[in-house]
Design a protein around this motif. Structure first.
Motif, short mmCIF file in Angstrom:
data_model
loop_
_atom_site.label_atom_id
_atom_site.label_comp_id
_atom_site.label_asym_id
_atom_site.label_seq_id
_atom_site.Cartn_x
_atom_site.Cartn_y
_atom_site.Cartn_z
N GLY A 19 3.88 -3.88 16.97
CA GLY A 19 3.47 -3.28 15.70
C GLY A 19 2.31 -2.33 15.87
N VAL A 84 12.75 -0.14 15.67
CA VAL A 84 11.89 -0.04 14.49
C VAL A 84 11.18 1.31 14.39
CG1 VAL A 84 9.83 -0.96 13.35
CG2 VAL A 84 11.60 -2.51 14.18
N LEU A 88 11.55 3.78 11.34
CA LEU A 88 10.46 3.70 10.39
C LEU A 88 9.68 5.00 10.28
CD1 LEU A 88 9.02 1.72 8.48
CD2 LEU A 88 7.44 1.20 10.34
N ALA A 114 2.24 -2.05 7.26
CA ALA A 114 3.65 -2.43 7.09
C ALA A 114 4.39 -2.44 8.42
CB ALA A 114 4.33 -1.47 6.12
N THR A 118 6.21 -5.57 10.00
CA THR A 118 7.65 -5.45 10.28
C THR A 118 7.97 -5.98 11.67
OG1 THR A 118 7.93 -3.56 8.81
CG2 THR A 118 9.54 -3.81 10.58
N HIS A 119 7.18 -5.59 12.66
CA HIS A 119 7.43 -6.06 14.03
C HIS A 119 7.23 -7.57 14.14
CE1 HIS A 119 8.22 -2.41 16.39
NE2 HIS A 119 7.38 -1.79 15.58
N VAL A 122 10.28 -9.08 12.63
CA VAL A 122 11.43 -8.89 13.51
C VAL A 122 11.42 -9.93 14.62
CG1 VAL A 122 12.35 -7.36 15.32
CG2 VAL A 122 11.84 -6.45 13.04
N LEU A 138 10.58 -9.40 5.38
CA LEU A 138 10.65 -7.99 5.73
C LEU A 138 10.90 -7.14 4.48
CD1 LEU A 138 10.72 -5.77 7.85
CD2 LEU A 138 13.14 -6.28 8.22
N LEU A 142 8.19 -4.25 2.97
CA LEU A 142 8.56 -2.85 2.72
C LEU A 142 8.45 -2.51 1.24
CD1 LEU A 142 11.60 -2.51 5.15
CD2 LEU A 142 9.23 -1.80 5.51
#
Length: 287
Positions: A19, A84, A88, A114, A118-119, A122, A138, A142
């Motif tokens: 991330g 990602v 992204l 974000a 997200t990472h 994931v 997730l 977002l």
């Protein structure tokens, strides 16, 4: 970098590492853009944002892919981490350079956070216990980032007017109302519409003193009629306490003569939030 895939919480570390790479790439793209979006023919933010987001996404993906194969990294890193940034960065950057309002630092903070979350999610989805809640998490991350971006639109638009560095006034023209505002690099301009017909009849622009329409300050008149060859005359009003700045009010394209209203035209000072209440409208300026 050695991360024991079996260690408790190791998935968090892997997510934070990936991330951070994506967040840094996002920050670099935003750092390459202008301070604020100025939509005119000299604006290059879209092309910079397009190529920057693609190059940044590819670069971040390559760094993450390299981290995954480092000695001691282990094989538990989810391959989705590589995807990602490729998705992204363009999805985040392009709307912000194609029409939405933007503040580079604010956008980088919102979407960098974000990206990190997200990472992490994931990576959590690849664990046995995280599959059930990672997808929902997730979607929530977002959605919150999009919401913050939307809520900030008015504040970011107001920031554009403040960044010009000119005093903010609006023209008060009998029978007309303010319908559009525009923040340039050097000027602030506005458009007004007729209260009865709704047609645009008046343009106004605030600019720094350059002598084009005369000077403002001690010894100079506060108001002057501006003759325009082959066109109806305009009115120049020196702005109070504005170190020589002037507002020029003039009829728009194919508008009737406004000179009978000149004696009744005034200006009123406003803050940037009032300017931000209106959509883009007014003149653009050469770069």
């Amino acid at each position: 970098m050695t991360v024991d895939a079996a260690a408790p919480g190791s998935w968090v570390i892997r997510g934070l590492v990936c991330g951070t790479v994506t967040a840094v790439a996002l920050g670099m793209v935003f750092a390459g853009l202008g301070e604020y979006q100025v939509m005119d023919y000299a604006d290059q933010d879209f092309s910079i944002g397009l190529f920057g987001s693609l190059a940044g996404g590819i670069g971040a993906a390559m760094v993450i892919a390299g981290i995954r194969v480092l000695p001691g990294a282990g094989r538990a890193w989810s391959p989705a981490h590589v995807v990602v940034p490729l998705v992204l960065l363009p999805v985040v950057v392009l709307p912000l350079v194609a029409g939405l309002e933007r503040d580079n630092a604010g956008a980088a903070l919102i979407w960098g956070t974000a990206a990190i979350m997200t990472h992490v999610l994931v990576e959590a989805s690849a664990t046995s216990n995280g599959k059930r809640w990672a997808v929902a998490g997730l979607a929530l991350v977002l959605a919150v980032a999009v919401l913050f971006t939307w809520v900030c639109q008015h504040r970011w638009r107001a920031g554009k007017f403040e960044a010009v560095g000119l005093p903010l006034y609006v023209p008060q023209v009998p029978g007309h109302h303010l319908s559009g505002t525009w923040a340039g690099r050097y000027t602030v301009s506005m458009s007004l519409r007729d209260d009865g017909t709704g047609l645009q009849y008046v343009d106004a622009i605030i600019s720094r003193p350059d002598g084009a329409y005369g000077r403002c300050g001690p010894g100079f008149p506060e108001r002057r009629v501006i003759e325009r060859e082959g066109l109806p005359a305009g009115l120049g009003i020196c702005l109070p306490g504005a170190e020589g700045a002037m507002m020029v009010i003039k009829p728009g394209y194919r508008s009737p003569d406004l000179s009978p209203l000149f004696d009744r035209m005034t200006v009123g000072r406003v803050d940037a939030s009032v300017m931000a209440d209106h959509p883009d409208g007014g003149e653009t300026e050469p770069d």
